[in-house]
Write a protein that holds these residues in place. Structure first.
Motif, mmCIF file in Angstrom:
data_model
loop_
_atom_site.group_PDB
_atom_site.id
_atom_site.type_symbol
_atom_site.label_atom_id
_atom_site.label_comp_id
_atom_site.label_asym_id
_atom_site.label_seq_id
_atom_site.Cartn_x
_atom_site.Cartn_y
_atom_site.Cartn_z
ATOM 1 N N ASP A 1 2.656 -45.015 71.188
ATOM 2 C CA ASP A 1 3.486 -45.244 69.997
ATOM 3 C C ASP A 1 2.744 -46.149 69.023
ATOM 4 N N THR A 2 2.790 -45.763 67.754
ATOM 5 C CA THR A 2 2.190 -46.574 66.697
ATOM 6 C C THR A 2 3.172 -46.615 65.523
ATOM 7 N N ALA B 1 5.231 -48.677 75.115
ATOM 8 C CA ALA B 1 4.813 -48.022 73.874
ATOM 9 C C ALA B 1 3.332 -47.726 73.902
ATOM 10 N N ARG C 1 2.772 -44.603 75.972
ATOM 11 C CA ARG C 1 3.181 -43.400 75.266
ATOM 12 C C ARG C 1 2.353 -43.159 74.002
ATOM 13 N N SER D 1 9.832 -46.680 66.772
ATOM 14 C CA SER D 1 9.873 -47.032 68.181
ATOM 15 C C SER D 1 10.696 -48.311 68.321
#
Length: 207
Positions: A140-141, A135, A138, A167
């Motif tokens: 991701d948050t 994550a 990528r 996610s």
């Protein structure tokens, strides 16, 4: 003086009464033979009545079949409408009378008081979750909100995601982290430790 005829020699030697008995017996026997002969002649001469022979019953001859023509009963013309099966609708069941409801158990049960103080995570025993490497690569948050059920000893019993971050890796990391936390148990109005639950938001942000 009249001359009496002489009797046979054997009769002259019998007493007078035995002569009468013998003559009576001989006369009775002759009378029996005469009656028997007359009766036999009547039986032979009587004709045997003949039973009349019943005349055979006369049967009337059956009528000859009528030729197909105007005298025959005509059949109804065929109908173009297809036969249908008519089913009678079953009668509607009568509405059942509602049975009287038993007294509510909730009304008689003592009310369970909500904890006066919810459980609280212990700062030194509630580390932040690890940011997943995939994550993080990528970017991701997001924020994950989990619902935690805590027993009276402060241990998490169940952890459930109520708001997802978008996610799957972030949601799994939040659940794994909160499952290892320790909490101060909830307290009731008297200050005794009881089971409780709380919602915990976990933010995943890139710095």
């Amino acid at each position: 003086m009249a001359h009496t005829p002489a009797l046979p020699g054997f009769l002259q030697r019998l007493p007078g009464r035995w002569v009468l008995v013998g003559a009576a017996f001989l006369g009775g026997w002759l009378l029996f033979v005469l009656v028997w002969l007359v009766a036999r002649r009547d039986d032979v001469a009587a004709p045997v009545p003949m039973q009349p022979v019943a005349a055979p019953a006369a049967f009337e001859p059956l009528p000859r079949p009528m030729p197909a023509g105007d005298a025959a009963t005509p059949l109804p013309p065929p109908s173009d409408e297809a036969p249908r099966l008519v089913e009678a609708a079953p009668p509607a069941p009568a509405p059942a009378e509602p049975a009287p409801l038993p007294p509510s158990l909730e009304e008689n049960a003592p009310a369970v008081a909500a904890p006066a103080q919810p459980p609280v995570p212990l700062p030194d025993q509630s580390p932040s979750p690890r940011y997943p490497v995939g994550a993080l690569r990528r970017g991701d948050t997001g924020t994950v909100v989990v619902q935690v059920a805590v027993d009276a000893e402060g241990r998490p019993v169940s952890v459930e995601v109520v708001e997802r971050s978008g996610s799957r890796e972030l949601d799994r990391a939040a659940v794994e982290a909160v499952s290892r936390w320790h909490f101060a148990p909830a307290r009731d109005a008297a200050g005794a430790a009881v089971a409780g639950s709380l919602s915990v938001p976990i933010d995943f942000k890139l710095e």
